[in-house]
Design an enzyme around this catalytic site. Sequence first.
Site, PDB file in Angstrom:
ATOM      1  N   PRO A   2       1.754  -0.818   5.637  1.00 10.36           N
ATOM      2  CA  PRO A   2       2.680   0.300   5.837  1.00 10.36           C
ATOM      3  C   PRO A   2       2.518   1.359   4.751  1.00 10.36           C
ATOM      4  CG  PRO A   2       3.790  -1.805   6.128  1.00 10.36           C
ATOM      5  CD  PRO A   2       2.438  -2.108   5.577  1.00 10.36           C
ATOM      6  N   GLU A   3       2.646   2.617   5.159  1.00 11.26           N
ATOM      7  CA  GLU A   3       2.487   3.715   4.209  1.00 11.26           C
ATOM      8  C   GLU A   3       3.865   4.253   3.817  1.00 11.26           C
ATOM      9  OE1 GLU A   3      -0.953   5.748   4.374  1.00 11.26           O
ATOM     10  OE2 GLU A   3      -1.921   4.170   5.510  1.00 11.26           O
ATOM     11  N   LYS A  51       6.515   2.723  -1.699  1.00 15.72           N
ATOM     12  CA  LYS A  51       6.515   1.698  -0.669  1.00 15.72           C
ATOM     13  C   LYS A  51       7.567   0.620  -0.923  1.00 15.72           C
ATOM     14  CE  LYS A  51       1.598   2.413   0.267  1.00 15.72           C
ATOM     15  NZ  LYS A  51       0.289   1.772   0.450  1.00 15.72           N
ATOM     16  N   ARG A 244      -8.697  -2.161   3.497  1.00 13.73           N
ATOM     17  CA  ARG A 244      -9.248  -1.135   2.619  1.00 13.73           C
ATOM     18  C   ARG A 244     -10.492  -0.488   3.236  1.00 13.73           C
ATOM     19  NH1 ARG A 244      -5.021  -0.965   0.659  1.00 13.73           N
ATOM     20  NH2 ARG A 244      -4.374  -1.352  -1.498  1.00 13.73           N
TER      21      ARG A 244
END
Length: 254
Positions: A2-3, A51, A244
């Site tokens: 989640p960003e 976050k 990533r």
Amino acid sequence: MPEGDTVWRTAATLRQHLAGRILTRCDIRVPRFATADLSGQVVDEVLSRGKHLFIRIGEVSIHSHLKMDGSWRVANRPVRVDHRARIILEASDIRAVGVDLGVLEILDRDHDVVVVAHLGPDLLGEDWDAAVAAANLTADPDRPLAEVLLDQRVMAGVGNVYCNELCFVSGQLPSAPVSAIADPHRLVARARDMLWVNRFRWNRCTTGDTRAGRQLWVYGRAGQGCRRCGTPIDYLIPRGGAERARYWCPACQR
């Protein structure tokens, strides 16, 4: 993962449904805090920092981080609860369930921000400071751009989707050194703009075209044609894993 915009939106949803209401149930399924019972107390506020998410109740603060797979589910009861639930909060007919949370702990409210003191300026926070973010970005000019963008100590809120999209709009490869960025202030401004315009969207968009399948420039589009030049999008999954993954256009990013 989640960003920052997802966490901001989650905090807004929790705030809408819980703030100002009395908890009628508090079930924490983390051994260290399993005996804590906050029922009967009022939820004072809910806020996000990068976050991280804080639910402040009386003298304590429930701190959570979604990590890779976590989420908060909020609705009128019943909301399905299974073995993945780490916390259940209820206020009359409202149930909020924290699922697969990477971090869940109860902190002293007066000192809860200590756990986020290391973070850079919050892209969606009141403390946003573009000058500080730009200075953080360029502090080590030899670091790879993608690595720096994902470093929450530089600016808080960028995840892998925005990281790849920001590399594309800057015209730089994810592996390019930060020194290749001609205008760091413009890049951090773009980061802020991307998260800001998407803070209310469940399907984020960085291209300006919200039609299905057209929202992103490069992320998740390996092998598909670049939206600008048609060159197939290249990608790399580094040793850190798919979360990533790097995506780039070999023609537009040099």
